[in-house]
Design a protein around this motif. Structure first.
Motif, PDB file in Angstrom:
ATOM      1  N   SER A  38      10.691  30.958  26.419  1.00 55.58           N
ATOM      2  CA  SER A  38      11.846  30.482  26.815  1.00 55.58           C
ATOM      3  C   SER A  38      12.933  30.105  26.154  1.00 55.58           C
ATOM      4  N   LEU A  39      14.039  30.191  27.050  1.00 53.29           N
ATOM      5  CA  LEU A  39      15.841  30.500  26.691  1.00 53.29           C
ATOM      6  C   LEU A  39      16.358  29.001  27.509  1.00 53.29           C
ATOM      7  N   THR A  40      17.486  29.180  26.912  1.00 48.78           N
ATOM      8  CA  THR A  40      18.130  28.031  27.185  1.00 48.78           C
ATOM      9  C   THR A  40      19.832  28.062  27.103  1.00 48.78           C
ATOM     10  N   PHE A  41      20.059  27.813  27.723  1.00 48.17           N
ATOM     11  CA  PHE A  41      22.087  27.561  27.470  1.00 48.17           C
ATOM     12  C   PHE A  41      22.414  26.203  28.765  1.00 48.17           C
ATOM     13  N   GLY A  42      23.423  25.692  27.329  1.00 51.43           N
ATOM     14  CA  GLY A  42      24.237  24.439  28.030  1.00 51.43           C
ATOM     15  C   GLY A  42      25.563  24.123  27.848  1.00 51.43           C
TER      16      GLY A  42
END
Length: 220
Positions: free
Chosen positions: A136-140
């Protein structure tokens, strides 16, 4: 260097989860209110660069709201809003005695009431959930700020209020940050042990009166 226990906070809240929406995969919302207790060691005013792991003996009231919405069985959008409000605290502080002084080193010290500036945080993120097996990849993005801190000295002859509060170290600060994270989930159905590992990176991209500190870390 500093090590020790920070301020301990307790929370109560309410969570709503809807997985029966005809439009979204799910909708999650959480509201929390808490009490931050001054358990951290107080700043040592005999040392010029002393800091504290907490909010320097201030009692705080944190509030937060979180929301996440799922789409297409793999995409999540989320948002976060929080604030922390502090009660005033009486103590001994290093303060300016002359308008020409500025910075961390202040020779005068005396009794005063500190009105610590309230803190705010607003952020949003997108997450690609299990896009390749357990990956899973997250950008914020997050905007953090703290309002001006105000000192009310007891001895106004030695510490004129206008001079004391003209100190740049008491002024409002703000920070814009971007975040990236990757995690791998080894969980399998019917398995009692389900490990997950991840790494994250936080990068300040703008602000005022902040340390330009980039952080990288991991969890397991």
């Amino acid at each position: 260097k500093l090590s020790g226990i920070g301020d301990i906070a307790v929370f109560t809240g309410w969570t709503y989860n809807n997985e029966k929406s005809s439009i979204f995969d799910f909708i999650d919302t959480t509201i929390k209110v808490g009490l931050s207790m001054p358990t951290a060691r107080q700043r040592d005013i005999t040392k010029a660069f002393s800091t504290t792991a907490g909010y320097n003996r201030h009692v705080g009231i944190p509030l937060s709201f979180d929301m996440a919405i799922g789409f297409y069985e793999w995409f999540t959008w989320g948002a976060h809003v929080s604030g922390q409000f502090f009660l005033n605290h009486d103590g001994c502080f290093r303060m300016k005695t002359n308008a020409a002084q500025n910075g961390y080193i202040k020779l005068g010290r005396g009794a005063a009431r500190e009105d610590l500036g309230n803190m705010w945080s607003v952020g949003s993120y997108v997450k690609a959930d299990h896009i390749a097996a357990g990956l899973s990849l997250t950008f914020g993005y997050t905007y953090d700020s703290q309002e001006d801190t105000t000192l009310t000295p007891v001895d106004l002859n030695t510490f004129p209020s206008a001079t004391v509060n003209d100190d740049e170290t008491l002024k409002k600060w703000r920070r814009h940050s971007i975040h990236a994270a990757a995690e791998y989930d080894f969980a399998k159905e019917g398995q009692c042990l389900n490990p997950k590992v991840g790494v994250f990176y936080n990068h300040p991209v703008g602000g005022k009166r902040i340390f330009n500190t980039k952080t990288i870390g991991g969890n397991a």
